[in-house]
Design an enzyme around this catalytic site. Structure first.
Site, PDB file in Angstrom:
ATOM      1  N   TYR A 194       6.788  -3.531 -11.740  1.00  0.00           N
ATOM      2  CA  TYR A 194       6.842  -4.991 -11.845  1.00  0.00           C
ATOM      3  C   TYR A 194       5.557  -5.555 -12.415  1.00  0.00           C
ATOM      4  CZ  TYR A 194       4.195  -5.827  -7.425  1.00  0.00           C
ATOM      5  OH  TYR A 194       3.249  -5.896  -6.435  1.00  0.00           O
ATOM      6  N   TYR A 235      11.396  -4.805 -12.368  1.00  0.00           N
ATOM      7  CA  TYR A 235      12.271  -3.855 -13.057  1.00  0.00           C
ATOM      8  C   TYR A 235      12.547  -2.727 -12.067  1.00  0.00           C
ATOM      9  CZ  TYR A 235      10.836  -6.604 -17.059  1.00  0.00           C
ATOM     10  OH  TYR A 235      10.593  -7.660 -17.915  1.00  0.00           O
ATOM     11  N   ASN A 244       9.443 -10.277   6.008  1.00  0.00           N
ATOM     12  CA  ASN A 244       9.247 -10.279   4.553  1.00  0.00           C
ATOM     13  C   ASN A 244      10.453 -10.844   3.801  1.00  0.00           C
ATOM     14  OD1 ASN A 244       6.730  -9.503   3.465  1.00  0.00           O
ATOM     15  ND2 ASN A 244       7.043  -7.385   4.086  1.00  0.00           N
ATOM     16  N   ARG A 297       1.160 -18.519  11.478  1.00  0.00           N
ATOM     17  CA  ARG A 297       1.136 -19.978  11.325  1.00  0.00           C
ATOM     18  C   ARG A 297       0.122 -20.431  10.277  1.00  0.00           C
ATOM     19  NH1 ARG A 297       0.585 -22.834  16.787  1.00  0.00           N
ATOM     20  NH2 ARG A 297       1.775 -24.437  15.669  1.00  0.00           N
ATOM     21  N   GLY A 298      -0.066 -19.597   9.265  1.00  0.00           N
ATOM     22  CA  GLY A 298      -0.963 -19.965   8.173  1.00  0.00           C
ATOM     23  C   GLY A 298      -2.379 -20.182   8.648  1.00  0.00           C
ATOM     24  N   ALA A 338      -2.111 -17.412  14.570  1.00  0.00           N
ATOM     25  CA  ALA A 338      -0.875 -16.760  14.974  1.00  0.00           C
ATOM     26  C   ALA A 338      -0.573 -17.038  16.430  1.00  0.00           C
ATOM     27  CB  ALA A 338      -0.972 -15.253  14.750  1.00  0.00           C
ATOM     28  N   GLY A 376      -1.658  -9.300  -0.858  1.00  0.00           N
ATOM     29  CA  GLY A 376      -1.866  -8.101  -0.064  1.00  0.00           C
ATOM     30  C   GLY A 376      -2.346  -8.326   1.349  1.00  0.00           C
ATOM     31  N   ASP A 416       0.165  -7.317   4.391  1.00  0.00           N
ATOM     32  CA  ASP A 416       0.266  -5.880   4.647  1.00  0.00           C
ATOM     33  C   ASP A 416      -0.998  -5.370   5.337  1.00  0.00           C
ATOM     34  OD1 ASP A 416       2.664  -6.059   3.225  1.00  0.00           O
ATOM     35  OD2 ASP A 416       1.686  -5.557   1.334  1.00  0.00           O
TER      36      ASP A 416
END
Length: 388
Positions: free
Chosen positions: A103, A120, A180, A239-240, A244, A309, A312
Site C-alpha cells: 500500500y 493493493y 481497529n 479517549r484521545g 484512557a 503507528g 500498535d
C-alpha cells in the site's frame, strides 16, 4: 494450501505473545502532498499485528508473528525485516499463488480528511488465512494471542479463523483484541459493526477508541461502551488527548484459559495536554453498576513528528507491562511511553526506551507525570526528559 514455514521454529523459546494478521510492504512518501503529486516513495513495512510483535521483541519479549505472504520479493522483504526485530516468523507461510499485499499512503494524519491510502491487497496471500491452514501448534505455550478487527475484514476465511480462535475453550491463551475499525476495508460495511462487536465480546482484553465505538456502534462515552461490552475482563477505552479509561475486574469469557490478567491501553497517538490526573474513577462512568474497577490515566504531551503507528506501539507497551504483572495504571503508562517513542520518529517502528528508563518514568507521581513533555530523542538514556 498451507505452504511451507518461513523458517524453523525453536520449541525451546516459545513465544509469550503470538500476533496474527496481515503485514504489507508500505510505500512512504518522500514529501507531503497528494499521492498524485509525490515524486517518489521509500519502502517500509506495515501491519498492525506485526508492528505489535516487533515492538514487543524490541522490548525484550519473545514475540511471534503468524501470517501468510506471497512467494515473491515483497514477501521475502517482510519476513526478513520483521525477523530482524527478533520476532519469530516460523508461523508465516509462503503462498505460491497469491501476492504479498502492498500500500501507498500520504504523510498526513490518518484521522484527517486529506489523508490518502491506496491499498493493493485484494486476493493477497494473507486473505487466504483460514482455520484449515493456521499453525495451531504455535498456541499451547503462548500466554497472549493478539488479534485485530483488520483481519476480520480481509475475507470470509479470515473471519472464520478469528471466530475459531476466539471460541471459548479450556486452556485458551488470553485473547487481546484491538477493534481497529477501518470501514474502507470491508466489502460489506453494514455488517462490520456487528462482526466487530461479536469478536470483542469473545475476547479477554479489548482496546477501542471512543471515536470508533461511536462510528461503529453508535455509543458515546466510556460507560456506554462498557455497557455494550460487559463480557471482556478488561476493556480499555481510548479517549484521545484525555487519555484512557480502563474497566477491569469483571466480565471474562466462559471457558477461556485462566490467563485473564487485567490490563489497560492508553490513548493512541495522544497529542494534547491533559490535567495531571491520577488513576481514578471517571466521571462518565459514575452511576453504572456492574462495570468493575474503573481507572483513568491521562495522556502524555508529545511533540509529534509523524502521527502513525502509535496505537500498535501502545498495545505493545501495555502487553509488555501485562506480561510483567504491573498494576493497571503502570500498564497504561507504559503504553503511553511506547506510543510516544513512535510518535517522535518518522516511521511506524522505532527502538523503545530501555526498560529501566520506562520504569522510572512510569513510577513518577501523578504531578510529575502530568508535567512530562516528550520530544524527538527522548528515549535515549542520556537524554533529558522535559517537564513543563
Amino acid at each position: 494450501m498451507s505452504g511451507t514455514p518461513a523458517r524453523t521454529a525453536d520449541a525451546a523459546t516459545a513465544a509469550e505473545v503470538v500476533c496474527l494478521g496481515e503485514s504489507m510492504v508500505t510505500f512512504l512518501p518522500s514529501q507531503p502532498g497528494r499521492l498524485a503529486d509525490v515524486p517518489s516513495f521509500g519502502r517500509g513495512i506495515g501491519g498492525a499485528e506485526s508492528n505489535v510483535a516487533c515492538a514487543l521483541a524490541a522490548a525484550g519479549h519473545r514475540a511471534a508473528w503468524v501470517s501468510r505472504v506471497g512467494a515473491d520479493g515483497f514477501g521475502d522483504h517482510l519476513v526478513e525485516a520483521i525477523a530482524g526485530y527478533g520476532v519469530d516468523t516460523s508461523g508465516v507461510r509462503r503462498d505460491p499463488s497469491r501476492p504479498t499485499g502492498i500500500y501507498f499512503r500520504t504523510a498526513t494524519d490518518r484521522a484527517t480528511d486529506v489523508h490518502e491510502v491506496a491499498y493493493y491487497r485484494a486476493g493477497s496471500a494473507a486473505s487466504a488465512m483460514s482455520p484449515d491452514n493456521f499453525p495451531y501448534a504455535t498456541l499451547p505455550a503462548t500466554r497472549v494471542l493478539h488479534l485485530s478487527g483488520i483481519t476480520a475484514a480481509l475475507s470470509a476465511d479470515c473471519l472464520a479463523l478469528l471466530h475459531d480462535l476466539t471460541a471459548p475453550r479450556p486452556g485458551r491463551p488470553l485473547i487481546s483484541f484491538d477493534v481497529n475499525h477501518r470501514p474502507g476495508l470491508w466489502r460489506d460495511v453494514d455488517a462490520s459493526p456487528e462482526v466487530l462487536l461479536d469478536l470483542a465480546r469473545r475476547s479477554d482484553l479489548v482496546f477501542v477508541g471512543e471515536d470508533e465505538a461511536e462510528e461503529a456502534w453508535g455509543v458515546t462515552g466510556a460507560a456506554a461502551i462498557r455497557a455494550a461490552l460487559p463480557e471482556p475482563a478488561t476493556l480499555v477505552v481510548k479517549r484521545g488527548a484525555e487519555g484512557a479509561t480502563v474497566f477491569s475486574g469483571t466480565g471474562g469469557v466462559p471457558g477461556a484459559g485462566g490467563n485473564g490478567a487485567s490490563g489497560a491501553k492508553g490513548a493512541s497517538g495522544t497529542r494534547g495536554a491533559s490535567g495531571a490526573k491520577g488513576a481514578s474513577a471517571t466521571p462518565d462512568a459514575s452511576g453504572v453498576s456492574g462495570i468493575g474497577d474503573v481507572t483513568a490515566v491521562p495522556a502524555l504531551r508529545v511533540d509529534v513528528v509523524a502521527p502513525v503507528g502509535a496505537g500498535d506501539a501502545f498495545a505493545a507497551g501495555f502487553l509488555s507491562a501485562t506480561l510483567r504483572d504491573l498494576p493497571v495504571r503502570d500498564r497504561v503508562r507504559h503504553g503511553h511511553l511506547m506510543a510516544a517513542a513512535v510518535l517522535t520518529v518518522p516511521g511506524d517502528l522505532t527502538a523503545p526506551p530501555t526498560r529501566a528508563h520506562a520504569d522510572s518514568l512510569a513510577a513518577l507521581d501523578d504531578e510529575a507525570w502530568g508535567r512530562l513533555r516528550l520530544g524527538p530523542g527522548w528515549t535515549g538514556d542520556d537524554q533529558e526528559v522535559r517537564t513543563t
